[in-house]
Motif scaffolding. Structure first.
Motif, short mmCIF file in Angstrom:
data_model
loop_
_atom_site.label_atom_id
_atom_site.label_comp_id
_atom_site.label_asym_id
_atom_site.label_seq_id
_atom_site.Cartn_x
_atom_site.Cartn_y
_atom_site.Cartn_z
N ALA A 44 1.64 6.04 -1.70
CA ALA A 44 3.05 5.67 -1.75
C ALA A 44 3.78 6.19 -0.52
N SER A 45 3.54 7.44 -0.14
CA SER A 45 4.11 8.06 1.07
C SER A 45 5.59 7.77 1.26
N VAL A 46 6.36 8.08 0.26
CA VAL A 46 7.78 7.77 0.27
C VAL A 46 8.50 8.42 1.45
N GLY A 47 8.14 9.64 1.80
CA GLY A 47 8.85 10.33 2.87
C GLY A 47 8.15 10.32 4.20
N LYS A 48 7.22 9.40 4.45
CA LYS A 48 6.45 9.40 5.69
C LYS A 48 7.37 9.27 6.90
N ASN A 49 7.15 10.12 7.88
CA ASN A 49 7.92 10.14 9.13
C ASN A 49 9.43 10.24 8.88
N GLY A 50 9.82 10.78 7.75
CA GLY A 50 11.23 10.98 7.46
C GLY A 50 11.97 9.72 7.04
N THR A 51 11.31 8.58 7.11
CA THR A 51 12.00 7.32 6.78
C THR A 51 11.31 6.53 5.69
N GLY A 52 10.09 6.83 5.41
CA GLY A 52 9.32 6.03 4.47
C GLY A 52 8.62 4.90 5.19
N PRO A 53 7.70 4.26 4.49
CA PRO A 53 6.93 3.19 5.13
C PRO A 53 7.77 1.94 5.39
N THR A 54 7.31 1.13 6.31
CA THR A 54 7.97 -0.14 6.66
C THR A 54 7.83 -1.15 5.53
N PHE A 55 6.63 -1.22 4.95
CA PHE A 55 6.35 -2.17 3.88
C PHE A 55 6.29 -1.44 2.54
N SER A 56 6.68 -2.12 1.50
CA SER A 56 6.63 -1.53 0.16
C SER A 56 5.18 -1.27 -0.24
N LEU A 57 4.99 -0.47 -1.25
CA LEU A 57 3.65 -0.18 -1.75
C LEU A 57 2.95 -1.47 -2.18
N ASP A 58 3.64 -2.33 -2.92
CA ASP A 58 3.04 -3.59 -3.35
C ASP A 58 2.67 -4.47 -2.16
N GLU A 59 3.53 -4.52 -1.15
CA GLU A 59 3.23 -5.32 0.05
C GLU A 59 1.99 -4.79 0.76
N ARG A 60 1.87 -3.47 0.87
CA ARG A 60 0.72 -2.87 1.56
C ARG A 60 -0.57 -3.12 0.79
N VAL A 61 -0.51 -3.05 -0.55
CA VAL A 61 -1.69 -3.35 -1.36
C VAL A 61 -2.08 -4.82 -1.18
N ASP A 62 -1.10 -5.72 -1.24
CA ASP A 62 -1.37 -7.16 -1.08
C ASP A 62 -1.96 -7.46 0.29
N MET A 63 -1.38 -6.87 1.36
CA MET A 63 -1.90 -7.10 2.71
C MET A 63 -3.33 -6.59 2.85
N LEU A 64 -3.60 -5.44 2.25
CA LEU A 64 -4.94 -4.86 2.34
C LEU A 64 -5.95 -5.73 1.61
N LEU A 65 -5.61 -6.19 0.41
CA LEU A 65 -6.50 -7.08 -0.33
C LEU A 65 -6.79 -8.36 0.47
N ALA A 66 -5.75 -8.95 1.04
CA ALA A 66 -5.91 -10.18 1.81
C ALA A 66 -6.73 -9.93 3.08
N ALA A 67 -6.50 -8.79 3.74
CA ALA A 67 -7.23 -8.46 4.96
C ALA A 67 -8.71 -8.22 4.66
N LEU A 68 -9.01 -7.52 3.57
CA LEU A 68 -10.41 -7.29 3.19
C LEU A 68 -11.10 -8.62 2.92
N GLU A 69 -10.43 -9.51 2.23
CA GLU A 69 -10.98 -10.84 1.94
C GLU A 69 -11.21 -11.61 3.24
N GLU A 70 -10.20 -11.62 4.10
CA GLU A 70 -10.27 -12.35 5.37
C GLU A 70 -11.42 -11.85 6.25
#
Length: 181
Positions: A44-70
């Motif tokens: 989740a890394s809510v506080g990463k780099n003091g600002t939090g991640p660029t993409f939501s947790l769900d978006e990052r999971v979805d991108m990772l699943l799609a990238a692994l498939e691709e």
């Protein structure tokens, strides 16, 4: 404490994957060659780099699943979000080890501290380090985000599904900025 004779059947490859890069996919693929079951833990890394991640947790999971498939890496790889301690997540999924990629000495120093801490909290969980493929030694999610935010081609750093998401994200940010003016 004596070492156990039991083999490690499942490992966790943790990260924020904000976004996932070819370097991340290389580490995941190598972990898959070494271990029968790989769980990619998206932090989740809510506080990463003091600002939090660029993409939501769900978006990052979805991108990772799609990238692994691709990239043809989905077989034997499970992707799960998590928050809290990595060792707790490892216990939850039944992992006997953590696999991390190392790009440079700075990675080593940071990862060694984390591994030592994890070892003190959960000595039964091994830390396994794989050296970065030289093709990806300079690749980081922050570099990808910076280049993408400037409209630079990042197709040599990330799968096409991630490249499209980055374009959408930064184009949407530009459009929101123009509407405010």
């Amino acid at each position: 404490m004596p070492m156990s004779d039991s083999r490690i059947d499942r490992v966790v490859v943790p990260g924020t994957f904000d976004p996932v890069t070819f370097g991340h996919l290389d580490v995941i693929g190598r972990a898959r060659r070494l271990f029968p079951h790989v769980t990619v833990g998206v932090a989740a890394s809510v506080g990463k780099n003091g600002t939090g991640p660029t993409f939501s947790l769900d978006e990052r999971v979805d991108m990772l699943l799609a990238a692994l498939e691709e990239e043809g890496l989905a077989d034997g790889v499970e992707v799960r979000p998590f928050s809290g301690l990595l060792v707790s997540f490892c216990k939850e999924v039944g992992a006997g080890g953590v696999v991390k990629g190392l790009r440079a000495m700075t990675d080593f120093e940071y990862e060694l501290q984390q591994a030592d801490l994890n070892s003190n909290m959960a000595p039964e969980i091994e830390s396994v380090f794989v050296m970065s493929n030289p093709k990806y030694g300079y690749v980081s999610s922050s570099i990808v985000r910076e280049l993408a935010s400037l409209g630079t081609d990042v197709s040599f750093l990330v799968p096409s599904v991630v490249e499209r998401r980055l374009e959408e994200h930064y184009r949407g940010r530009e459009e929101r900025g123009r509407r405010r003016e």
